[in-house]
Write an enzyme that holds these catalytic residues in place. Structure first.
Site, PDB file in Angstrom:
ATOM      1  CB  SER A  69      26.389   6.447  85.043  1.00 26.18           C
ATOM      2  OG  SER A  69      26.531   7.146  86.248  1.00 26.18           O
ATOM      3  CE  LYS A  72      23.798   8.770  86.347  1.00 24.33           C
ATOM      4  NZ  LYS A  72      25.054   9.510  86.582  1.00 24.33           N
ATOM      5  CE1 TYR A 196      21.287   8.764  89.545  1.00 24.73           C
ATOM      6  CE2 TYR A 196      22.141   8.448  91.766  1.00 24.73           C
ATOM      7  CZ  TYR A 196      22.350   8.722  90.432  1.00 24.73           C
ATOM      8  OH  TYR A 196      23.619   8.928  89.963  1.00 24.73           O
ATOM      9  CE1 TYR A 248      28.465  11.329  83.979  1.00 22.96           C
ATOM     10  CE2 TYR A 248      30.032   9.529  83.834  1.00 22.96           C
ATOM     11  CZ  TYR A 248      28.765   9.991  84.059  1.00 22.96           C
ATOM     12  OH  TYR A 248      27.787   9.105  84.359  1.00 22.96           O
ATOM     13  CB  VAL A 266      31.401   4.284  88.876  1.00 24.01           C
ATOM     14  CG1 VAL A 266      31.751   5.729  88.624  1.00 24.01           C
ATOM     15  CG2 VAL A 266      30.102   4.132  89.616  1.00 24.01           C
TER      16      VAL A 266
HETATM   17  O1  DON Z   1      25.419   8.239  91.715  1.00 25.06           O
HETATM   18  C1  DON Z   1      26.498   7.683  91.584  1.00 25.06           C
HETATM   19  O2  DON Z   1      27.550   8.199  91.942  1.00 25.06           O
HETATM   20  C2  DON Z   1      26.522   6.313  90.929  1.00 25.06           C
HETATM   21  N1  DON Z   1      25.315   5.601  91.213  1.00 25.06           N
HETATM   22  C3  DON Z   1      26.634   6.410  89.436  1.00 25.06           C
HETATM   23  C4  DON Z   1      27.856   7.161  88.985  1.00 25.06           C
HETATM   24  C5  DON Z   1      28.407   6.700  87.706  1.00 25.06           C
HETATM   25  O3  DON Z   1      28.240   5.586  87.281  1.00 25.06           O
HETATM   26  C6  DON Z   1      29.291   7.653  87.015  1.00 25.06           C
HETATM   27  N2  DON Z   1      29.896   7.024  85.885  1.00 25.06           N
HETATM   28  N3  DON Z   1      30.935   6.981  85.424  1.00 25.06           N
END
Ligand code: DON
Length: 315
Positions: A69, A72, A196, A248, A266
């Site tokens: 993420s 983003k 994405y 978040y 993540v």
């Molecule tokens: O879409 C997802 O779930 C992952 N590619 C990215 C989520 C993420 O990194 C949330 N961060 N803490």
């Protein structure tokens, strides 16, 4: 009047890395993307790119990890550069107070995600980028932009992570289709998700991440008097969103503890920004219950305290 003392960054960064190496409570590595589940939890890296052009780092500073993420931030900057304020027709600027992959608010708010950093919001931003490009071109553009920001052509996508997420990203498939039904996503959901998943699968080291975040620390430039990447206003707006939405439903706590804009992923990475002073990349794969890196959050709290860096400081 006394001048503020310059923090001894080399010492502080080395001390924090040593402290983190000794930690036993390291959180849990994400496993909902199977390819991430095998990452060794004993790793930690911290890198600080300063206003005077130094890169001070300690720990596992050259190991590429999945930025997830954190990507983003870069896609938002790219989309704002291409579409300007039209991006805000698709996505809001408010903290969600919900997990990063939550679907509950979307129906209440007619498919318009709360902010560009939750998964739904980032998928909508990716769709905006795709309205200008074919999927391959869009990915190429995202990668070129990050390489330019980092000043490093070695930044690359990890195809195994992208594949793994494609095979297991059922929640994101639901989010994309749901937004398509409201016309917030305008392209084909599978194409949007393909881009994405791939931008989330970009791999970078903490050194590369710290370098890539400099534009946020220096009012849109790669150094205080360096090349411009985005306008000063845009850099400030992205920092505001990172502070309020970058972690978040842990964003309030991160702002409280660290006092700097930050964006987590993540994969265990966090990009943090001390405006005017430094861009900071930090990584440790174990996550807390909200999905933010346990040790990277702790390390950044110590870095902010020991340097005195805070967006709320009087100077
Ligand atoms: O879409 C997802 O779930 C992952 N590619 C990215 C989520 C993420 O990194 C949330 N961060 N803490």
């Amino acid at each position: 009047m006394s001048t503020p003392t310059r923090p001894d960054l080399h010492r502080i960064v080395a001390e924090i890395a040593a402290e983190m190496a000794a930690e036993t409570d390291r959180g849990v590595v994400a496993d909902y993307i199977p390819q991430l589940a095998g990452v060794r939890p004993d790793q930690f890296g911290l890198a600080v790119a300063t206003a005077d052009g130094q890169l001070i780092a300690a720990g596992d500073t050259g190991v590429p990890f999945s930025i997830q993420s954190v990507s983003k931030v870069f896609t938002l900057a790219l989309a704002l550069g291409r579409h300007g304020n039209a991006v805000w027709e698709r996505v809001g600027r408010e903290p969600s107070g919900d997990p990063f992959n939550s679907i509950v608010q979307l129906e209440h708010e007619r498919g318009r995600p709360r902010n560009p950093f939750i998964n739904a919001g980032a998928i909508a931003v990716t769709d905006a980028i795709l309205s200008h490009y074919a999927p391959k071109e869009a990915l190429g553009e995202i990668l070129r932009f990050i390489r330019f920001l980092a000043g490093d052509d070695d930044v690359a996508i990890d195809p195994a992570v992208a594949r793994s997420e494609k095979q297991s990203g059922f929640r994101n498939v639901a989010l994309a289709n749901f937004m398509r039904s409201y016309g917030i996503v305008t392209g084909q959901p599978d194409k949007v998700l393909g881009v994405y998943f791939h931008h989330c699968a970009i791999a970078m080291s903490v050194r590369q991440l710290a370098m890539a975040g400099r534009f946020l620390a220096f009012d849109g430039r790669l150094a205080p008097d360096g090349r411009r990447a985005v306008s000063a206003r845009m850099a400030r707006q992205i920092n505001a969103l990172m502070l309020t939405c970058g972690h978040y439903d842990g964003s309030g706590d991160f702002a409280f503890r660290v006092g700097l804009p930050g964006k987590s992923g993540v994969g265990g990475g966090i990009l943090a920004v001390a405006p005017g002073r430094a861009s900071i990349g930090c990584w440790s794969p174990g996550l807390n219950t909200i999905g933010n890196s346990q040790l990277a959050s702790r390390a950044l709290e110590r870095l902010a305290r020991r340097t005195g860096w805070s967006v709320f400081a009087a100077r």
